[in-house]
Scaffold this active site. Structure first.
Site, PDB file in Angstrom:
ATOM      1  N   CYS A 219       0.843  -1.222   0.000  1.00 16.61           N
ATOM      2  CA  CYS A 219       0.000   0.000   0.000  1.00 16.61           C
ATOM      3  C   CYS A 219       0.865   1.253   0.000  1.00 16.61           C
ATOM      4  O   CYS A 219       0.541   2.250  -0.659  1.00 16.61           O
ATOM      5  CB  CYS A 219      -0.915   0.006   1.229  1.00 16.61           C
ATOM      6  SG  CYS A 219      -1.906  -1.475   1.371  1.00 16.61           S
TER       7      CYS A 219
HETATM    8  C1  BEZ Z   1       0.410  -5.208   1.818  1.00 16.78           C
HETATM    9  O1  BEZ Z   1      -0.649  -4.582   1.849  1.00 16.78           O
HETATM   10  O2  BEZ Z   1       1.474  -4.661   1.779  1.00 16.78           O
HETATM   11  C2  BEZ Z   1       0.343  -6.708   1.785  1.00 16.78           C
HETATM   12  C3  BEZ Z   1      -0.855  -7.325   2.014  1.00 16.78           C
HETATM   13  C4  BEZ Z   1      -0.924  -8.719   1.981  1.00 16.78           C
HETATM   14  C5  BEZ Z   1       0.219  -9.465   1.711  1.00 16.78           C
HETATM   15  C6  BEZ Z   1       1.415  -8.814   1.480  1.00 16.78           C
HETATM   16  C7  BEZ Z   1       1.490  -7.434   1.519  1.00 16.78           C
END
Ligand code: BEZ
Length: 213
Positions: free
Chosen positions: A46
């Site tokens: 994100c």
């Molecule tokens: C993330 O939002 O960074 C993320 C979410 C699930 C698995 C790996 C990374």
């Protein structure tokens, strides 16, 4: 909860964001819009996504497109995290992030998919036209960061259809030939496309991209 389908009116809502309270439809005004969710603040993928979107501001502005993000984290969390995004992605976040702690907007747009994650939003994207109709929906898994070049490509295609009555073929990129939409007759096409067109089949007519010299 109603499934949002292409052509539906994008549901309106009021929300608290990092840039103040908004009424979604009023905030959109006459612009195109992108509403996109991410699973959570302070997560690695994100962080890269929101940094990437901030760097595309000029591209979104060129396309008269406003962008707004959402997760179920609170306002203070969003505001603190923005400092990290700015520092780590070498940018300045320049769009609002909705704080949807009560899941009001997430539920309205079906952004929580309980069999994937019962508490957090997935990576949803909605592209909304100036008349507030939904033009694109996509859903990505939490572990896959989205391709924002592809989103720009889709907006370019949608705007070509809306303003020039052409569609875009497989793997089209800006500057490639376009497809004349079936609703335009070949007689009309002669007037509408002064650069001409190639009638490969009566239903398959290619023309140079109308808004390029
Ligand atoms: C993330 O939002 O960074 C993320 C979410 C699930 C698995 C790996 C990374």
């Amino acid at each position: 909860m109603k499934t949002i389908r292409l052509g539906d009116e994008a549901p309106n809502f009021t929300a608290e964001t990092t840039e103040g309270d908004i009424n979604f439809h009023e905030w959109l005004g006459d612009s195109w819009g992108i509403l996109f969710s991410h699973p959570a603040d302070y997560t690695p993928v994100c962080t890269t996504e929101l940094g990437a979107v901030a760097k595309y501001k000029k591209e979104f502005d060129k396309r008269n497109t406003k962008v707004i993000a959402l997760s179920v984290d609170g306002l203070e969390s969003h505001k603190d995290w923005i400092k990290d995004i700015n520092a780590t992605q070498n940018t300045t976040v320049n769009f609002p992030i909705i704080a949807d702690e009560d899941h009001k907007v997430s539920n309205l747009y079906d952004m929580i998919h309980p069999n994937a994650d019962s508490k957090h939003t997935v990576r949803s994207v909605f592209v909304i036209a100036p008349d507030k109709t939904v033009k694109l929906t996509i859903t990505y898994p939490a572990s896959t960061g989205r391709n924002f070049d592809e989103l720009l490509r889709v907006i370019d295609s949608l705007q070509l259809t809306a303003y020039h009555k052409v569609a875009t073929p497989a793997n089209w990129t800006d500057g490639d030939d376009c497809v004349i939409v079936p609703a335009v007759s070949s007689e009309e096409a002669k007037k509408m496309f002064p650069k001409g067109f190639n009638e490969v089949r009566p239903y398959l007519r290619m023309t140079p991209q109308p808004n390029k010299n």
